[in-house]
Scaffold this motif. Structure first.
Motif, PDB file in Angstrom:
ATOM      1  N   THR A  51       5.455  -1.452  -7.141  1.00 54.32           N
ATOM      2  CA  THR A  51       6.819  -1.488  -6.611  1.00 54.32           C
ATOM      3  C   THR A  51       6.805  -2.211  -5.276  1.00 54.32           C
ATOM      4  OG1 THR A  51       6.652   0.553  -5.336  1.00 54.32           O
ATOM      5  CG2 THR A  51       7.277   0.760  -7.653  1.00 54.32           C
ATOM      6  N   GLN A  52       7.985  -2.625  -4.876  1.00 56.50           N
ATOM      7  CA  GLN A  52       8.099  -3.354  -3.613  1.00 56.50           C
ATOM      8  C   GLN A  52       7.570  -2.508  -2.452  1.00 56.50           C
ATOM      9  OE1 GLN A  52      11.864  -4.319  -0.976  1.00 56.50           O
ATOM     10  NE2 GLN A  52      11.866  -5.600  -2.781  1.00 56.50           N
ATOM     11  N   ARG A  53       7.941  -1.248  -2.481  1.00 53.35           N
ATOM     12  CA  ARG A  53       7.526  -0.351  -1.409  1.00 53.35           C
ATOM     13  C   ARG A  53       6.007  -0.227  -1.330  1.00 53.35           C
ATOM     14  NH1 ARG A  53       6.362   5.333  -1.003  1.00 53.35           N
ATOM     15  NH2 ARG A  53       6.112   5.196  -3.249  1.00 53.35           N
ATOM     16  N   ASP A  54       5.374  -0.022  -2.480  1.00 51.28           N
ATOM     17  CA  ASP A  54       3.923   0.134  -2.476  1.00 51.28           C
ATOM     18  C   ASP A  54       3.230  -1.173  -2.094  1.00 51.28           C
ATOM     19  OD1 ASP A  54       4.206   2.750  -3.158  1.00 51.28           O
ATOM     20  OD2 ASP A  54       3.784   2.470  -5.290  1.00 51.28           O
ATOM     21  N   MET A  69       9.318 -12.180   0.334  1.00 53.18           N
ATOM     22  CA  MET A  69       8.183 -12.839  -0.290  1.00 53.18           C
ATOM     23  C   MET A  69       8.238 -12.683  -1.798  1.00 53.18           C
ATOM     24  SD  MET A  69       4.092 -12.410   0.254  1.00 53.18           S
ATOM     25  CE  MET A  69       4.367 -12.112   1.976  1.00 53.18           C
ATOM     26  N   LEU A  70       8.585 -11.486  -2.261  1.00 50.45           N
ATOM     27  CA  LEU A  70       8.669 -11.265  -3.706  1.00 50.45           C
ATOM     28  C   LEU A  70       9.761 -12.135  -4.320  1.00 50.45           C
ATOM     29  CD1 LEU A  70       8.161  -7.392  -3.848  1.00 50.45           C
ATOM     30  CD2 LEU A  70       6.535  -9.185  -4.495  1.00 50.45           C
ATOM     31  N   ARG A  80       7.189 -11.164 -11.992  1.00 46.47           N
ATOM     32  CA  ARG A  80       8.437 -10.817 -12.672  1.00 46.47           C
ATOM     33  C   ARG A  80       8.838  -9.422 -12.233  1.00 46.47           C
ATOM     34  NH1 ARG A  80       7.507 -14.039 -17.558  1.00 46.47           N
ATOM     35  NH2 ARG A  80       5.625 -12.786 -17.788  1.00 46.47           N
ATOM     36  N   ARG A  81      10.131  -9.183 -12.177  1.00 46.67           N
ATOM     37  CA  ARG A  81      10.626  -7.852 -11.816  1.00 46.67           C
ATOM     38  C   ARG A  81      11.486  -7.326 -12.948  1.00 46.67           C
ATOM     39  NH1 ARG A  81      12.479  -8.176  -5.487  1.00 46.67           N
ATOM     40  NH2 ARG A  81      12.871 -10.363  -5.911  1.00 46.67           N
ATOM     41  N   VAL A  82      11.147  -6.133 -13.425  1.00 45.33           N
ATOM     42  CA  VAL A  82      11.989  -5.498 -14.444  1.00 45.33           C
ATOM     43  C   VAL A  82      12.469  -4.161 -13.890  1.00 45.33           C
ATOM     44  CG1 VAL A  82      10.956  -6.604 -16.432  1.00 45.33           C
ATOM     45  CG2 VAL A  82       9.933  -4.520 -15.544  1.00 45.33           C
ATOM     46  N   SER A  90      14.752   1.133  -8.307  1.00 40.64           N
ATOM     47  CA  SER A  90      13.456   0.476  -8.211  1.00 40.64           C
ATOM     48  C   SER A  90      13.211  -0.518  -9.334  1.00 40.64           C
ATOM     49  CB  SER A  90      12.363   1.545  -8.218  1.00 40.64           C
ATOM     50  OG  SER A  90      11.133   1.006  -7.833  1.00 40.64           O
ATOM     51  N   SER A  91      12.285  -1.429  -9.097  1.00 45.46           N
ATOM     52  CA  SER A  91      11.838  -2.368 -10.120  1.00 45.46           C
ATOM     53  C   SER A  91      10.325  -2.323 -10.225  1.00 45.46           C
ATOM     54  CB  SER A  91      12.270  -3.801  -9.755  1.00 45.46           C
ATOM     55  OG  SER A  91      13.645  -3.991  -9.938  1.00 45.46           O
TER      56      SER A  91
END
Lengths: 159, 159
Positions: A51-54, A69-70, A80-82, A90-91
């Motif tokens: 995840t973005q946070r992690d 950046m993502l 890729r983000r799902v 979250s994605s």
DNA sequence: TCCATATATATACGTGCATATGTAAATGCT
DNA sequence: AGCATTTACATATGCACGTATATATATGGA
């Protein structure tokens, strides 16, 4: 005490970091990567974060820079983000096959850069440098924690 | 060879530089300075440079970033620029009295930051770290020179 | 159940750095 | 003198990082 400031470890580290980043950036560009991508790529490949946070925590950057950046990495076909089915906020982020295929080359480029930059160092010296830097970073983290709890935003400064 | 990349001196240096910059930035902000200002301020005070070009070389940054930084420093009342009477393209740059007055405090802040970050280091270890970093930077400069002459922009690669 | 809070992400803005390129003044060569 | 080159600086654009703040979804307690 004047010229001294520009001979301190702090300034030397800044110079070294900019130099190394410039070198690595130039060498990674043909592969379609940037220096900052590597922690993200490695974390995703090794399942250390998804995840973005992690990813932000893993790379030790704040959330907004990681988000940007993502976004660029997604635009450039590296990730890729799902949407996370279990959490609407979250994605889940995954590496694209193309990025995964090129990652070993990118790592090799960085390893080579380290070798270039440690030319003339004995193994002991290289290890010593890493050890000293690790201790310095630990101090940095400690000081940052103290400053953060004393900057007025925390409710209790007398912990 | 995977997690290794994030344990290399290159990455550790990057982490250390960001951490130190963040710490110093926070401490310098009350004085009205930024970390990147210090090489400029010191160079101007010591008469090591007085043009944009020389300041860029002294601080080891490119000319456009230096131009932008000087524009902000002028905006913020840290420096003044007066047209060079002898060269219509150039300006002589000087510190304002306000900046000069606050400079010692800024230097003290950075020195203190270095002390904080070197907590637990013996003098020998601190000296060793500086020496290793200096050698690493020299390698970096050497590699950068080689890459620059081989990047296709030079007419002769067989020097 | 409903509302306050916490969490995950997005957006806005400022700074520092880079490259690529434009402009104007100085310099040099014929 | 005149014109090409070099030099000093300015501008445009992009990336990486930071803080401050907004938005939307979870979550928890009354």
């Amino acid at each position: 005490m004047d010229l001294d400031v520009l001979s301190t470890p702090g300034h030397l580290i800044s110079l070294a970091a900019r130099g190394f980043a410039r070198l690595s950036e130039a060498r990674l560009k043909p592969l379609g990567f940037g220096v900052g991508h590597l922690p993200v790529l490695v974390a995703l490949r090794d399942g250390k974060a998804s995840t973005q946070r992690d990813l932000a925590r893993f790379a030790k950057v704040e959330q907004p820079p990681m988000a940007q950046m993502l976004a660029r990495m997604e635009r450039d076909g590296l990730i890729r983000r799902v949407p996370d089915p279990a959490d609407g906020r979250s994605s889940r982020i995954t590496l694209t096959p193309a990025a995964e295929a090129r990652l070993p080359d990118a790592i090799a480029v960085l390893i080579r850069g380290n070798c270039d930059v440690l030319r003339g160092f004995t193994d002991a010296e290289a290890g010593l440098l890493a050890a000293l830097l690790t201790r310095l970073i630990a101090n940095l983290d400690r000081v940052a924690t103290v400053e953060a709890s004393a900057d007025g935003s925390g409710p209790n400064t007398d912990d």
